[in-house]
Motif scaffolding. Structure first.
Motif, PDB file in Angstrom:
ATOM      1  N   GLY A 151       0.803  -1.219   0.000  1.00  0.00           N
ATOM      2  CA  GLY A 151       0.000   0.000   0.000  1.00  0.00           C
ATOM      3  C   GLY A 151       0.830   1.259   0.000  1.00  0.00           C
ATOM      4  N   MET A 152       2.022   1.186  -0.603  1.00  0.00           N
ATOM      5  CA  MET A 152       2.931   2.326  -0.606  1.00  0.00           C
ATOM      6  C   MET A 152       2.623   3.243  -1.785  1.00  0.00           C
ATOM      7  SD  MET A 152       7.043   2.085  -0.695  1.00  0.00           S
ATOM      8  CE  MET A 152       7.707   2.347   0.910  1.00  0.00           C
ATOM      9  N   PRO A 153       2.732   4.571  -1.586  1.00  0.00           N
ATOM     10  CA  PRO A 153       2.487   5.473  -2.713  1.00  0.00           C
ATOM     11  C   PRO A 153       3.656   5.460  -3.692  1.00  0.00           C
ATOM     12  CG  PRO A 153       3.192   6.728  -0.826  1.00  0.00           C
ATOM     13  CD  PRO A 153       3.054   5.303  -0.367  1.00  0.00           C
ATOM     14  N   HIS A 154       3.382   5.794  -4.930  1.00  0.00           N
ATOM     15  CA  HIS A 154       4.463   5.999  -5.893  1.00  0.00           C
ATOM     16  C   HIS A 154       5.222   7.257  -5.482  1.00  0.00           C
ATOM     17  CE1 HIS A 154       6.365   7.080  -9.775  1.00  0.00           C
ATOM     18  NE2 HIS A 154       6.413   5.780  -9.936  1.00  0.00           N
ATOM     19  N   LYS A 155       6.498   7.314  -5.847  1.00  0.00           N
ATOM     20  CA  LYS A 155       7.334   8.437  -5.403  1.00  0.00           C
ATOM     21  C   LYS A 155       6.811   9.795  -5.868  1.00  0.00           C
ATOM     22  CE  LYS A 155      10.367   7.791  -9.346  1.00  0.00           C
ATOM     23  NZ  LYS A 155      11.689   7.493  -9.833  1.00  0.00           N
ATOM     24  N   VAL A 156       5.987   9.801  -6.909  1.00  0.00           N
ATOM     25  CA  VAL A 156       5.410  11.059  -7.407  1.00  0.00           C
ATOM     26  C   VAL A 156       4.515  11.705  -6.355  1.00  0.00           C
ATOM     27  CG1 VAL A 156       3.767  11.993  -9.089  1.00  0.00           C
ATOM     28  CG2 VAL A 156       5.524  10.415  -9.827  1.00  0.00           C
ATOM     29  N   TYR A 157       3.818  10.868  -5.573  1.00  0.00           N
ATOM     30  CA  TYR A 157       2.838  11.380  -4.608  1.00  0.00           C
ATOM     31  C   TYR A 157       3.441  11.668  -3.240  1.00  0.00           C
ATOM     32  CZ  TYR A 157      -0.229   9.517  -8.195  1.00  0.00           C
ATOM     33  OH  TYR A 157      -0.834   9.251  -9.386  1.00  0.00           O
ATOM     34  N   ASN A 165      -3.957  15.779  -6.549  1.00  0.00           N
ATOM     35  CA  ASN A 165      -3.703  16.437  -7.825  1.00  0.00           C
ATOM     36  C   ASN A 165      -2.312  16.064  -8.317  1.00  0.00           C
ATOM     37  OD1 ASN A 165      -6.162  17.716  -7.942  1.00  0.00           O
ATOM     38  ND2 ASN A 165      -5.429  19.591  -7.004  1.00  0.00           N
ATOM     39  N   LYS A 166      -2.235  15.695  -9.592  1.00  0.00           N
ATOM     40  CA  LYS A 166      -0.953  15.345 -10.202  1.00  0.00           C
ATOM     41  C   LYS A 166      -0.793  16.145 -11.486  1.00  0.00           C
ATOM     42  CE  LYS A 166       1.653  11.516 -12.153  1.00  0.00           C
ATOM     43  NZ  LYS A 166       1.588  10.130 -12.650  1.00  0.00           N
ATOM     44  N   VAL A 173       0.529  16.553 -15.031  1.00  0.00           N
ATOM     45  CA  VAL A 173       0.999  15.767 -16.172  1.00  0.00           C
ATOM     46  C   VAL A 173       1.146  16.734 -17.337  1.00  0.00           C
ATOM     47  CG1 VAL A 173       0.544  13.820 -17.710  1.00  0.00           C
ATOM     48  CG2 VAL A 173      -0.216  13.741 -15.338  1.00  0.00           C
ATOM     49  N   ARG A 174       2.391  17.048 -17.667  1.00  0.00           N
ATOM     50  CA  ARG A 174       2.731  18.057 -18.660  1.00  0.00           C
ATOM     51  C   ARG A 174       2.038  19.371 -18.309  1.00  0.00           C
ATOM     52  NH1 ARG A 174       2.158  13.327 -21.673  1.00  0.00           N
ATOM     53  NH2 ARG A 174       4.162  12.552 -22.409  1.00  0.00           N
ATOM     54  N   GLY A 175       1.027  19.790 -19.076  1.00  0.00           N
ATOM     55  CA  GLY A 175       0.389  21.078 -18.781  1.00  0.00           C
ATOM     56  C   GLY A 175      -0.870  20.952 -17.945  1.00  0.00           C
ATOM     57  N   ASP A 176      -1.363  19.728 -17.765  1.00  0.00           N
ATOM     58  CA  ASP A 176      -2.650  19.529 -17.091  1.00  0.00           C
ATOM     59  C   ASP A 176      -2.454  19.142 -15.634  1.00  0.00           C
ATOM     60  OD1 ASP A 176      -3.794  19.939 -19.560  1.00  0.00           O
ATOM     61  OD2 ASP A 176      -3.887  17.802 -20.039  1.00  0.00           O
ATOM     62  N   ILE A 177      -3.445  19.430 -14.808  1.00  0.00           N
ATOM     63  CA  ILE A 177      -3.478  18.969 -13.426  1.00  0.00           C
ATOM     64  C   ILE A 177      -4.654  17.995 -13.317  1.00  0.00           C
ATOM     65  CG2 ILE A 177      -3.816  19.624 -11.025  1.00  0.00           C
ATOM     66  CD1 ILE A 177      -2.471  22.275 -11.693  1.00  0.00           C
ATOM     67  N   LEU A 178      -4.314  16.731 -13.069  1.00  0.00           N
ATOM     68  CA  LEU A 178      -5.333  15.681 -13.028  1.00  0.00           C
ATOM     69  C   LEU A 178      -5.612  15.263 -11.592  1.00  0.00           C
ATOM     70  CD1 LEU A 178      -3.827  13.403 -15.839  1.00  0.00           C
ATOM     71  CD2 LEU A 178      -5.515  15.200 -16.105  1.00  0.00           C
ATOM     72  N   ALA A 179      -6.877  15.017 -11.290  1.00  0.00           N
ATOM     73  CA  ALA A 179      -7.260  14.495  -9.976  1.00  0.00           C
ATOM     74  C   ALA A 179      -7.124  12.983 -10.019  1.00  0.00           C
ATOM     75  CB  ALA A 179      -8.687  14.896  -9.634  1.00  0.00           C
ATOM     76  N   LYS A 180      -6.150  12.445  -9.267  1.00  0.00           N
ATOM     77  CA  LYS A 180      -5.878  11.007  -9.279  1.00  0.00           C
ATOM     78  C   LYS A 180      -6.418  10.373  -8.002  1.00  0.00           C
ATOM     79  CE  LYS A 180      -2.960   9.515 -11.900  1.00  0.00           C
ATOM     80  NZ  LYS A 180      -2.998   8.850 -13.211  1.00  0.00           N
ATOM     81  N   LYS A 181      -7.009   9.199  -8.128  1.00  0.00           N
ATOM     82  CA  LYS A 181      -7.486   8.447  -6.967  1.00  0.00           C
ATOM     83  C   LYS A 181      -6.482   7.336  -6.674  1.00  0.00           C
ATOM     84  CE  LYS A 181     -12.435   9.231  -7.334  1.00  0.00           C
ATOM     85  NZ  LYS A 181     -13.764   8.611  -7.451  1.00  0.00           N
TER      86      LYS A 181
END
Length: 187
Positions: free
Chosen positions: A78-84, A104-105, A107-115
């Motif tokens: 259950g570990m997060p990826h290093k990005v988070y 929020n992550k 990705v290039r120019g966009d900010i995506l809501a990641k679950k």
């Protein structure tokens, strides 16, 4: 005799421009794994190694709570990826051992809501709203007092003004003038 001596010299790997021929002469590249560059990131703090405190598991998380994500290297499940790692998100789902967090992550120019789903060892309640909530309580008390006394009070935050002009005085200290030494040409 000559051939055996020549073959003995050729048996050692040749060095071509500083790179060993045994490895195909290719340059070593950086790893591309999921945990690349996380030696310090997922390492436990100084004097915080060993067993995870039970208070970590006793914390109560509810939907809507704001949490900070900090990967704990002791628990690989259950570990997060290093990005988070180091990001702040909001809880949207709670299960027996883990919680779902919306983060929020970029990705290039966009900010995506990641679950993402994380175990409780890798999150903690965020203190980002503590100052705001304390200020709300304080403002309500100030407004109540102002209403009782009939005086207008502004509850807005104001920046700190610069200090007023003043002269610094030294008691019994002689004033020393500091200036550059004049250049003298010595032949």
């Amino acid at each position: 005799l000559r051939k055996s001596a020549q073959s003995a010299t050729n048996s050692s790997p040749k060095l071509s421009s500083g790179i060993n021929a045994e490895y195909g002469g290719a340059k070593m590249t950086n790893p591309h794994g999921k945990r690349r560059g996380t030696r310090d990131m997922f390492a436990r703090d100084f004097r915080k190694r060993g067993m995870i405190p039970l208070s970590t598991y006793m914390k109560c998380y509810k939907n809507g709570d704001i949490v900070d994500i900090k990967g704990c290297g002791t628990v690989t499940k259950g570990m997060p990826h290093k990005v988070y790692h180091g990001k702040t998100g909001r809880v949207y789902n709670v299960t027996k051992r883990a919680v779902g967090v919306i983060v929020n992550k970029r990705v290039r120019g966009d900010i995506l809501a990641k679950k993402i789903n994380l175990r409780v060892e890798h999150i903690s309640h965020s203190k980002c709203r503590d100052d705001f909530l304390n200020r709300v309580v304080k403002n309500e008390l100030v407004k109540k007092e102002a209403k009782a006394t009939g005086v207008f009070v502004s509850t807005r935050r104001a920046p700190v003004n610069p200090r007023s002009a003043h002269t610094v005085k030294g008691k019994g200290i002689a004033v020393e003038e500091v200036c550059p030494i004049r250049y003298e040409f010595i032949a």
